[in-house]
Write an enzyme that holds these catalytic residues in place. Structure first.
Site, PDB file in Angstrom:
ATOM      1  N   SER A 114      48.248   0.131   8.461  1.00  0.00           N
ATOM      2  CA  SER A 114      47.760  -1.243   8.545  1.00  0.00           C
ATOM      3  C   SER A 114      47.709  -1.687  10.007  1.00  0.00           C
ATOM      4  CB  SER A 114      48.739  -2.125   7.766  1.00  0.00           C
ATOM      5  OG  SER A 114      48.125  -3.298   7.339  1.00  0.00           O
ATOM      6  N   CYS A 168      49.623  -5.749  15.536  1.00  0.00           N
ATOM      7  CA  CYS A 168      49.631  -6.246  16.922  1.00  0.00           C
ATOM      8  C   CYS A 168      50.832  -5.667  17.660  1.00  0.00           C
ATOM      9  CB  CYS A 168      49.772  -7.754  16.949  1.00  0.00           C
ATOM     10  SG  CYS A 168      48.326  -8.625  16.361  1.00  0.00           S
ATOM     11  N   TYR A 176      43.751 -16.814  10.633  1.00  0.00           N
ATOM     12  CA  TYR A 176      42.951 -16.810  11.854  1.00  0.00           C
ATOM     13  C   TYR A 176      41.595 -17.473  11.582  1.00  0.00           C
ATOM     14  CZ  TYR A 176      46.895 -14.080  13.357  1.00  0.00           C
ATOM     15  OH  TYR A 176      48.174 -13.697  13.639  1.00  0.00           O
ATOM     16  N   LEU A 186      54.517  -4.650   1.359  1.00  0.00           N
ATOM     17  CA  LEU A 186      55.691  -4.082   0.712  1.00  0.00           C
ATOM     18  C   LEU A 186      55.342  -2.932  -0.238  1.00  0.00           C
ATOM     19  CD1 LEU A 186      57.991  -7.221   0.282  1.00  0.00           C
ATOM     20  CD2 LEU A 186      58.219  -5.344   1.921  1.00  0.00           C
ATOM     21  N   ARG A 229      55.082  -2.003   8.197  1.00  0.00           N
ATOM     22  CA  ARG A 229      56.471  -1.789   8.647  1.00  0.00           C
ATOM     23  C   ARG A 229      57.018  -0.443   8.235  1.00  0.00           C
ATOM     24  NH1 ARG A 229      58.014  -7.560   6.261  1.00  0.00           N
ATOM     25  NH2 ARG A 229      56.442  -6.760   4.819  1.00  0.00           N
TER      26      ARG A 229
HETATM   27  C1  LIG Z   1      54.392  -5.692  14.032  1.00  0.00           C
HETATM   28  C2  LIG Z   1      53.334  -6.191  13.074  1.00  0.00           C
HETATM   29  C3  LIG Z   1      52.096  -6.570  13.577  1.00  0.00           C
HETATM   30  C4  LIG Z   1      51.079  -6.970  12.705  1.00  0.00           C
HETATM   31  N1  LIG Z   1      49.817  -7.224  13.199  1.00  0.00           N
HETATM   32  C5  LIG Z   1      48.774  -7.381  12.341  1.00  0.00           C
HETATM   33  C6  LIG Z   1      47.422  -7.353  12.798  1.00  0.00           C
HETATM   34  O1  LIG Z   1      47.135  -7.129  13.971  1.00  0.00           O
HETATM   35  N2  LIG Z   1      46.446  -7.556  11.877  1.00  0.00           N
HETATM   36  C7  LIG Z   1      46.721  -7.739  10.552  1.00  0.00           C
HETATM   37  O2  LIG Z   1      45.802  -7.917   9.756  1.00  0.00           O
HETATM   38  N3  LIG Z   1      48.000  -7.733  10.092  1.00  0.00           N
HETATM   39  C8  LIG Z   1      48.998  -7.519  10.951  1.00  0.00           C
HETATM   40  N4  LIG Z   1      50.281  -7.412  10.467  1.00  0.00           N
HETATM   41  C9  LIG Z   1      50.486  -7.453   9.021  1.00  0.00           C
HETATM   42  C10 LIG Z   1      50.463  -6.034   8.449  1.00  0.00           C
HETATM   43  O3  LIG Z   1      49.253  -5.369   8.709  1.00  0.00           O
HETATM   44  C11 LIG Z   1      50.749  -6.026   6.943  1.00  0.00           C
HETATM   45  O4  LIG Z   1      49.698  -6.675   6.293  1.00  0.00           O
HETATM   46  C12 LIG Z   1      52.079  -6.705   6.581  1.00  0.00           C
HETATM   47  O5  LIG Z   1      53.102  -6.347   7.487  1.00  0.00           O
HETATM   48  C13 LIG Z   1      52.540  -6.332   5.174  1.00  0.00           C
HETATM   49  O6  LIG Z   1      52.640  -4.923   5.061  1.00  0.00           O
HETATM   50  P1  LIG Z   1      54.074  -4.148   5.096  1.00  0.00           P
HETATM   51  O7  LIG Z   1      54.921  -4.762   4.026  1.00  0.00           O
HETATM   52  O8  LIG Z   1      53.710  -2.702   4.835  1.00  0.00           O
HETATM   53  O9  LIG Z   1      54.661  -4.354   6.469  1.00  0.00           O
HETATM   54  C14 LIG Z   1      51.318  -7.052  11.327  1.00  0.00           C
HETATM   55  C15 LIG Z   1      52.597  -6.720  10.843  1.00  0.00           C
HETATM   56  C16 LIG Z   1      53.581  -6.270  11.683  1.00  0.00           C
HETATM   57  C17 LIG Z   1      54.920  -5.858  11.118  1.00  0.00           C
END
Ligand SMILES: Cc1cc2nc3c(=O)[nH]c(=O)nc-3n(C[C@H](O)[C@H](O)[C@H](O)COP(=O)(O)O)c2cc1C
Length: 366
Positions: free
Chosen positions: A22, A25, A182, A301, A324
């Site tokens: 995913s 940033c 955004y 998640l 994550r």
């Molecule tokens: C460090 C970090 C940076 C993120 N930056 C972005 C981003 O640039 N664009 C975006 O759409 N989501 C961003 N997210 C959200 C993730 O892409 C994802 O949708 C969210 O963390 C849920 O997924 P997870 O449970 O696998 O972490 C970011 C999440 C994290 C942890």
């Protein structure tokens, strides 16, 4: 046979499996230019076993960045810096590569998370933000200037120009960031969009901003490159967008020429909270997939190989994305393949860690 590790085609691009990294940033760019950090970070994730790595939110104009450290594709220097990173990932990695194009709107001009994650203070070189209406993201946030029709046209052209840069760099996929509060999301949601012109009011009008960008970008991006959007499945707040709106939006984006949809949710207003249950966006993605009939990815998640396998095997989504979990275990794809009895591509330097020659301690029988 693992479905997670079966190939999938999105637009003109075949991915070796259904796992995506995913976009995340990193707040480690300089005036939008990728740095050595991106070489290390994306180089690592290009060898995670995921079929696709999506580069973090990459902003189409300087004032569209979230923070001073965010990536951009608004200058020749930005393009050269990102090209260096992507060339490296392609040369030394196994994943296909996508980029997320974004404009932060009213959530721009903010601090890096580790500096507080709030609106930039007057002594931190803040800038004017724009939004559909002069409504802030939350208490203490910048009040955006209401975007004029000229702003709307300029941002649309900035998306096209950034997409052209992404095509020149050689990305396999381009993803429009239409979620997480955004600019495009804030146009779509009635909570943040109180306009009375043709960009506000009815759902059709609120979709116009995102749809016009999608149409203009599609016209500039060859069919061989997959073009998709990350949308919101729910605003998780009273009066906000619901999965019905998400289905209608995805359907409209399909008719605008998009090849896939990614369903995320939340982050429209500072006070709203996402659910914390595993796979909380999966039911939203399932609905959107059914209604739009586009290849659909979801995120949020998704943690274990069995969970990811079940999501795609049960047809709830065509792909999963992890954020994550991939930072925690940047070989998540390798480990998932091993757990599901599947194969995953490895670069020759790492062949000796492959299952035929090596069993990780966690999988060894006592
Ligand atoms: C460090 C970090 C940076 C993120 N930056 C972005 C981003 O640039 N664009 C975006 O759409 N989501 C961003 N997210 C959200 C993730 O892409 C994802 O949708 C969210 O963390 C849920 O997924 P997870 O449970 O696998 O972490 C970011 C999440 C994290 C942890």
């Amino acid at each position: 046979m693992s479905v997670l590790f079966s190939p999938v085609t999105i637009g003109g691009v075949e991915l070796s499996n259904r796992i995506a990294v995913s976009p995340m940033c990193q707040y480690s760019a300089f005036d939008g230019c990728a740095s050595d950090w991106h070489i290390a970070h994306l180089g690592m994730l290009a060898n995670s076993g995921a079929g696709l790595v999506v580069v973090e939110a990459t902003h189409v104009e300087r004032h569209g960045r979230i923070s001073h450290g965010c990536l951009g594709l608004y200058s020749d220097d930005n393009e050269a810096a990102l090209r260096r990173v992507i060339d490296h990932c392609r040369r030394h990695g196994t994943a296909k590569l996508g980029v997320q194009l974004a404009h932060a709107g009213r959530k721009a001009s903010s601090q890096r998370p580790w500096d507080g994650g709030q609106a930039l203070r007057p002594d931190e070189d803040p800038w004017e933000t724009i939004g559909p209406s002069p409504l802030p993201f939350g208490d203490g946030w910048h009040v955006p200037r209401m975007a004029t029709l000229d702003d709307i046209a300029r941002v649309r052209e900035a998306f096209v120009s950034a997409a052209e840069r992404a095509v020149r760099i050689g990305f396999d996929a381009i993803e429009l960031h239409y979620a997480h509060g955004y600019l495009a999301h804030s146009f779509l949601s009635p909570v943040s969009n109180h306009r009375a012109d043709r960009y506000g009011g009815s759902l059709e009008n609120r979709m116009r901003f995102g749809r016009e960008i999608a149409q203009a970008v599609r016209a500039a991006v060859p069919k061989e490159i997959a073009l998709g959007a990350r949308i919101t499945g729910s605003d998780w707040c009273d009066g906000g967008l619901t999965v019905d709106d998400a289905g209608a939006f995805a359907k409209a984006l399909r008719s605008d020429g998009l090849d896939y949809i990614d369903v995320s949710s939340g982050s429209l207003i500072a006070s709203a909270r996402n659910p914390t249950s595993p796979g909380y966006n999966v039911p939203l993605a399932e609905r959107v997939k059914r209604e739009a009939g586009l290849p659909t990815r979801t995120v949020g998640l998704i943690l274990t190989p069995a969970q990811a396998e079940a999501i795609v095997a049960e047809g709830k989504a065509d792909m999963v994305a992890l954020a994550r979990g991939m930072l925690d275990d940047p070989r998540w794809g390798w480990h998932a393949a091993q757990a599901l009895g599947a194969e995953v591509a490895r670069v020759p330097q790492y062949f000796r860690a492959g299952p035929k020659l090596w069993t990780p301690p966690a999988l060894r029988k006592a």
